[in-house]
Design an enzyme around this catalytic site. Structure first.
Site, PDB file in Angstrom:
ATOM      1  N   HIS A  16       0.841  -1.199   0.000  1.00 62.35           N
ATOM      2  CA  HIS A  16       0.000   0.000   0.000  1.00 62.35           C
ATOM      3  C   HIS A  16       0.877   1.250   0.000  1.00 62.35           C
ATOM      4  CE1 HIS A  16      -2.811  -3.096   1.320  1.00 62.35           C
ATOM      5  NE2 HIS A  16      -3.816  -2.253   1.134  1.00 62.35           N
ATOM      6  N   ASP A  76       9.732  -7.070   2.268  1.00 67.47           N
ATOM      7  CA  ASP A  76       9.850  -6.428   3.563  1.00 67.47           C
ATOM      8  C   ASP A  76      11.287  -5.953   3.634  1.00 67.47           C
ATOM      9  OD1 ASP A  76       8.356  -5.725   5.991  1.00 67.47           O
ATOM     10  OD2 ASP A  76       9.985  -6.779   6.991  1.00 67.47           O
ATOM     11  N   SER A  77      11.455  -4.698   3.914  1.00 69.42           N
ATOM     12  CA  SER A  77      12.793  -4.127   3.834  1.00 69.42           C
ATOM     13  C   SER A  77      12.967  -3.075   4.909  1.00 69.42           C
ATOM     14  CB  SER A  77      13.029  -3.506   2.449  1.00 69.42           C
ATOM     15  OG  SER A  77      12.013  -2.559   2.153  1.00 69.42           O
ATOM     16  N   PHE A 162      12.438   7.371  -1.344  1.00 71.94           N
ATOM     17  CA  PHE A 162      11.492   7.499  -0.243  1.00 71.94           C
ATOM     18  C   PHE A 162      12.130   6.927   1.018  1.00 71.94           C
ATOM     19  CE2 PHE A 162      10.896   3.320  -1.964  1.00 71.94           C
ATOM     20  CZ  PHE A 162      10.512   2.505  -0.905  1.00 71.94           C
ATOM     21  N   ASP A 165      16.099   6.995   2.331  1.00 69.36           N
ATOM     22  CA  ASP A 165      17.042   7.199   1.228  1.00 69.36           C
ATOM     23  C   ASP A 165      17.921   8.441   1.382  1.00 69.36           C
ATOM     24  OD1 ASP A 165      16.187   4.894   0.033  1.00 69.36           O
ATOM     25  OD2 ASP A 165      15.126   5.853  -1.627  1.00 69.36           O
ATOM     26  N   HIS A 198      19.431  -2.624  -2.498  1.00 69.30           N
ATOM     27  CA  HIS A 198      19.064  -3.885  -1.849  1.00 69.30           C
ATOM     28  C   HIS A 198      17.907  -4.563  -2.559  1.00 69.30           C
ATOM     29  CE1 HIS A 198      16.803  -0.528  -0.358  1.00 69.30           C
ATOM     30  NE2 HIS A 198      15.998  -1.260   0.376  1.00 69.30           N
ATOM     31  N   ARG A 199      16.916  -3.756  -2.955  1.00 64.62           N
ATOM     32  CA  ARG A 199      15.738  -4.322  -3.630  1.00 64.62           C
ATOM     33  C   ARG A 199      16.097  -4.846  -5.008  1.00 64.62           C
ATOM     34  NH1 ARG A 199      12.612  -0.490  -2.293  1.00 64.62           N
ATOM     35  NH2 ARG A 199      11.921  -1.553  -0.414  1.00 64.62           N
TER      36      ARG A 199
END
Length: 216
Positions: A16, A76-77, A162, A165, A198-199
């Site tokens: 979301h 999940d980060s 976001f 960062d 990372h993502r």
């Protein structure tokens, strides 16, 4: 063997969070998938009761897959700060509160670092960590993790991205994630199979298992 998601396949991004959804849209663009999100479908947000990033990613992915009847991808980060014994870690979003005030969360980290005398770069080491889970209704999940090391700066720099960062300076770079465009932040090179964020690093590992070849 896991069946691949082919171009045109529908996939729910189990989030979301608009910022996270934008990043997933960028990362998934080369695969030609038909994307929607848990938020756009009006799906409820499950309670994140896991004790690790991987557990919480699975909770979100399975909830979205079961509620929508579609494959669902969740992450999940968060930020783990060495001097804070890994905090905020899985509570990274919760440190921002219900209004997602990450400026306040960044200030809290800075205050806690100062309280510990962590003012020099070697004392301000941190990592961004991401766990990804792709769940299919009634089937096994595919799970991967990725991380990037860096140093926390102050004051925050940049308005891109976001979350945390603007205070995260990735190792080997002179600009924070908040000062990088989405392409720079992720740094995905599909031919070489590497990325910066990372993502992106987690996503490259997942793509090799779950998606058809990207359209470059």
């Amino acid at each position: 063997m896991t069946s691949l998601l082919l171009p045109g396949s529908r996939l729910v991004v189990a989030t979301h969070n608009d910022g996270k959804l934008r990043e997933f849209r960028e990362l998934l663009k080369p695969f030609g998938l038909d994307l929607t999100s848990a938020g756009e479908l009006g799906l409820p947000e499950p309670d994140e009761t896991g004790t690790t990033f991987a557990e919480n990613a699975r909770i979100k992915a399975e909830a979205a897959a079961n509620a929508s009847g579609l494959p669902a991808l969740a992450d999940d980060s968060g930020l783990a700060v060495l001097a804070l014994w890994g905090a905020p870690g899985i509570f990274s979003a919760r440190w921002a509160g219900p209004k997602k005030d990450f400026s306040g969360a960044m200030q809290r980290i800075e205050d806690e670092l100062h309280a510990r005398g962590a003012v020099e770069p070697p004392q301000r080491r941190a990592a961004f960590i991401a766990a990804l889970c792709l769940a299919r209704p009634g089937d096994e999940c595919d799970e991967v993790e990725g991380f990037v090391l860096g140093t926390l700066v102050w004051p925050p720099r940049g308005t891109e991205g976001f979350g945390y960062d603007p205070v995260f300076l990735p190792e080997g770079h002179d600009r924070t994630f908040g000062e990088m465009s989405a392409d720079e932040k992720h740094g995905v090179d599909w031919k070489e199979g590497h990325g910066l964020s990372h993502r992106a690093r987690a996503f490259i590992a997942l793509a090799g298992r779950c998606f058809a070849e990207p359209r470059l």
